[in-house]
Design a protein around this motif. Structure first.
Motif, PDB file in Angstrom:
ATOM      1  N   ASN A 132       0.871  -1.166   0.000  1.00 50.31           N
ATOM      2  CA  ASN A 132       0.000   0.000   0.000  1.00 50.31           C
ATOM      3  C   ASN A 132       0.914   1.223   0.000  1.00 50.31           C
ATOM      4  O   ASN A 132       1.421   1.630   1.048  1.00 50.31           O
ATOM      5  CB  ASN A 132      -0.907  -0.015   1.227  1.00 50.31           C
ATOM      6  N   TRP A 133       1.140   1.792  -1.181  1.00 46.92           N
ATOM      7  CA  TRP A 133       2.124   2.863  -1.322  1.00 46.92           C
ATOM      8  C   TRP A 133       1.724   4.136  -0.597  1.00 46.92           C
ATOM      9  O   TRP A 133       2.579   4.948  -0.253  1.00 46.92           O
ATOM     10  CB  TRP A 133       2.378   3.143  -2.800  1.00 46.92           C
ATOM     11  N   SER A 134       0.452   4.319  -0.352  1.00 44.73           N
ATOM     12  CA  SER A 134       0.029   5.538   0.345  1.00 44.73           C
ATOM     13  C   SER A 134       0.222   5.422   1.854  1.00 44.73           C
ATOM     14  O   SER A 134       0.181   6.421   2.560  1.00 44.73           O
ATOM     15  CB  SER A 134      -1.430   5.865   0.023  1.00 44.73           C
ATOM     16  N   LYS A 135       0.435   4.206   2.349  1.00 42.51           N
ATOM     17  CA  LYS A 135       0.612   4.016   3.790  1.00 42.51           C
ATOM     18  C   LYS A 135       1.568   2.841   4.009  1.00 42.51           C
ATOM     19  O   LYS A 135       1.164   1.739   4.350  1.00 42.51           O
ATOM     20  CB  LYS A 135      -0.740   3.738   4.440  1.00 42.51           C
TER      21      LYS A 135
ATOM     22  N   SER B 256       0.223   6.551  -8.742  1.00 41.40           N
ATOM     23  CA  SER B 256      -0.894   6.358  -7.818  1.00 41.40           C
ATOM     24  C   SER B 256      -2.058   5.589  -8.439  1.00 41.40           C
ATOM     25  O   SER B 256      -3.011   5.252  -7.749  1.00 41.40           O
ATOM     26  CB  SER B 256      -1.381   7.708  -7.297  1.00 41.40           C
ATOM     27  N   GLU B 257      -1.981   5.304  -9.733  1.00 42.80           N
ATOM     28  CA  GLU B 257      -3.053   4.573 -10.408  1.00 42.80           C
ATOM     29  C   GLU B 257      -2.612   3.136 -10.674  1.00 42.80           C
ATOM     30  O   GLU B 257      -1.420   2.841 -10.739  1.00 42.80           O
ATOM     31  CB  GLU B 257      -3.377   5.237 -11.752  1.00 42.80           C
ATOM     32  N   MET B 258      -3.583   2.263 -10.868  1.00 44.71           N
ATOM     33  CA  MET B 258      -3.293   0.877 -11.211  1.00 44.71           C
ATOM     34  C   MET B 258      -2.578   0.833 -12.561  1.00 44.71           C
ATOM     35  O   MET B 258      -2.918   1.569 -13.479  1.00 44.71           O
ATOM     36  CB  MET B 258      -4.580   0.046 -11.278  1.00 44.71           C
ATOM     37  N   THR B 259      -1.572  -0.018 -12.657  1.00 43.18           N
ATOM     38  CA  THR B 259      -0.792  -0.100 -13.899  1.00 43.18           C
ATOM     39  C   THR B 259      -0.992  -1.420 -14.621  1.00 43.18           C
ATOM     40  O   THR B 259      -0.433  -1.636 -15.688  1.00 43.18           O
ATOM     41  CB  THR B 259       0.712   0.098 -13.612  1.00 43.18           C
ATOM     42  N   ARG B 260      -1.765  -2.307 -14.031  1.00 44.14           N
ATOM     43  CA  ARG B 260      -2.093  -3.565 -14.706  1.00 44.14           C
ATOM     44  C   ARG B 260      -3.559  -3.849 -14.446  1.00 44.14           C
ATOM     45  O   ARG B 260      -3.979  -4.011 -13.316  1.00 44.14           O
ATOM     46  CB  ARG B 260      -1.256  -4.726 -14.198  1.00 44.14           C
ATOM     47  N   ASP B 261      -4.324  -3.886 -15.523  1.00 43.31           N
ATOM     48  CA  ASP B 261      -5.751  -4.150 -15.421  1.00 43.31           C
ATOM     49  C   ASP B 261      -6.068  -5.310 -16.338  1.00 43.31           C
ATOM     50  O   ASP B 261      -5.997  -5.180 -17.553  1.00 43.31           O
ATOM     51  CB  ASP B 261      -6.550  -2.904 -15.811  1.00 43.31           C
ATOM     52  N   SER B 262      -6.340  -6.432 -15.748  1.00 43.17           N
ATOM     53  CA  SER B 262      -6.570  -7.644 -16.522  1.00 43.17           C
ATOM     54  C   SER B 262      -7.888  -8.265 -16.113  1.00 43.17           C
ATOM     55  O   SER B 262      -8.190  -8.347 -14.915  1.00 43.17           O
ATOM     56  CB  SER B 262      -5.424  -8.629 -16.282  1.00 43.17           C
TER      57      SER B 262
ATOM     58  N   SER C 144      -8.568 -11.309 -16.088  1.00 44.06           N
ATOM     59  CA  SER C 144      -8.325 -12.589 -15.435  1.00 44.06           C
ATOM     60  C   SER C 144      -7.811 -12.459 -14.002  1.00 44.06           C
ATOM     61  O   SER C 144      -7.729 -13.435 -13.284  1.00 44.06           O
ATOM     62  CB  SER C 144      -7.340 -13.421 -16.262  1.00 44.06           C
ATOM     63  N   CYS C 145      -7.407 -11.254 -13.593  1.00 41.98           N
ATOM     64  CA  CYS C 145      -6.937 -11.067 -12.220  1.00 41.98           C
ATOM     65  C   CYS C 145      -7.267  -9.647 -11.770  1.00 41.98           C
ATOM     66  O   CYS C 145      -7.622  -8.803 -12.576  1.00 41.98           O
ATOM     67  CB  CYS C 145      -5.438 -11.340 -12.106  1.00 41.98           C
ATOM     68  N   ARG C 146      -7.126  -9.393 -10.486  1.00 44.18           N
ATOM     69  CA  ARG C 146      -7.487  -8.071  -9.977  1.00 44.18           C
ATOM     70  C   ARG C 146      -6.478  -7.014 -10.434  1.00 44.18           C
ATOM     71  O   ARG C 146      -5.302  -7.307 -10.677  1.00 44.18           O
ATOM     72  CB  ARG C 146      -7.609  -8.092  -8.471  1.00 44.18           C
ATOM     73  N   SER C 147      -6.942  -5.793 -10.528  1.00 48.53           N
ATOM     74  CA  SER C 147      -6.081  -4.683 -10.921  1.00 48.53           C
ATOM     75  C   SER C 147      -4.984  -4.499  -9.874  1.00 48.53           C
ATOM     76  O   SER C 147      -5.202  -4.723  -8.689  1.00 48.53           O
ATOM     77  CB  SER C 147      -6.894  -3.399 -11.048  1.00 48.53           C
ATOM     78  N   SER C 148      -3.813  -4.089 -10.332  1.00 49.38           N
ATOM     79  CA  SER C 148      -2.679  -3.944  -9.429  1.00 49.38           C
ATOM     80  C   SER C 148      -1.832  -2.746  -9.804  1.00 49.38           C
ATOM     81  O   SER C 148      -1.740  -2.382 -10.970  1.00 49.38           O
ATOM     82  CB  SER C 148      -1.787  -5.193  -9.476  1.00 49.38           C
ATOM     83  N   LEU C 149      -1.187  -2.177  -8.801  1.00 52.15           N
ATOM     84  CA  LEU C 149      -0.190  -1.145  -9.022  1.00 52.15           C
ATOM     85  C   LEU C 149       1.164  -1.845  -8.911  1.00 52.15           C
ATOM     86  O   LEU C 149       1.653  -2.073  -7.814  1.00 52.15           O
ATOM     87  CB  LEU C 149      -0.321  -0.030  -7.978  1.00 52.15           C
TER      88      LEU C 149
END
Length: 199
Positions: free
Chosen positions: A87-90, A118-124, A126-131
């Protein structure tokens, strides 16, 4: 990582110790600036946060990064580091040598890095979005205009564009040797690259 739109950039490759040959990191120093800037580009393959081999590899990666960060310079680290649970914000301060993400979080805090994506960089589907892709810097004055954009080519990761604002200074550089890529053995290079397991 591409340095674009500036013909005045003078960069020097930083040699990385041979013991880190299995770590996917390259490093350059921008040498014609009023204050030095070191850019490190890295990749860490995805894996379990608690897998023993992944922890060993992460510790080695952090050891390599530490050796590159112990300089008097503004440092920018960019790349796909595959820490989806951070969690990059905390960032937490829990000391836990049994989690890759916690080890890397401690490194980030030790060197006073700030994460600028600060935004998700992988949106697939087949899996959850991730930064997963980061722009880390220990100098809050040089990184600006960070934007997450559409993926490049067939990548499943978004591209991340950002600007570095640095003050130039004139420097007279000694003569350097440059590789003549027009004389390269392209057939041999193609054979070596085709033999790599890119999966």
């Amino acid at each position: 990582c591409l340095l674009v739109n500036n013909a005045t950039i003078k960069a020097s490759r930083v040699d990385i110790d041979d013991r880190y040959m299995d770590i996917d990191i390259v490093c350059v120093d921008i040498i014609n600036l009023f204050a030095p800037v070191r850019i490190i580009v890295g990749y860490r393959s995805p894996g379990s946060d608690t897998d023993a081999d992944a922890i060993i590899h992460t510790k080695k990666c952090i050891e390599c990064l530490t050796s590159l960060c112990e300089v008097d310079a503004s440092i920018v680290i960019v790349g796909d580091l595959n820490f989806p649970t951070i969690n990059w914000s905390k960032l937490n301060f829990v000391v836990d040598n049994d989690r890759c993400s916690t080890l890397f979080s401690m490194f980030v805090k030790q060197f006073c890095f700030e994460q600028y994506v600060s935004e998700m960089t992988r949106d697939s589907p087949s899996c959850r979005s991730s930064l997963l892709d980061v722009v880390l810097c220990n100098d809050s004055f040089i990184v600006n205009v960070v934007a997450v954009n559409a993926p490049f080519s067939t990548s499943d990761h978004c591209s991340v564009n950002f600007n570095l604002t640095c003050q130039n200074q004139s420097v007279h550089l000694p003569a350097h040797e440059y590789r003549n890529f027009s004389d390269a053995d392209w057939d041999g290079i193609t054979i070596v690259l085709n033999a790599c397991d890119w999966a």
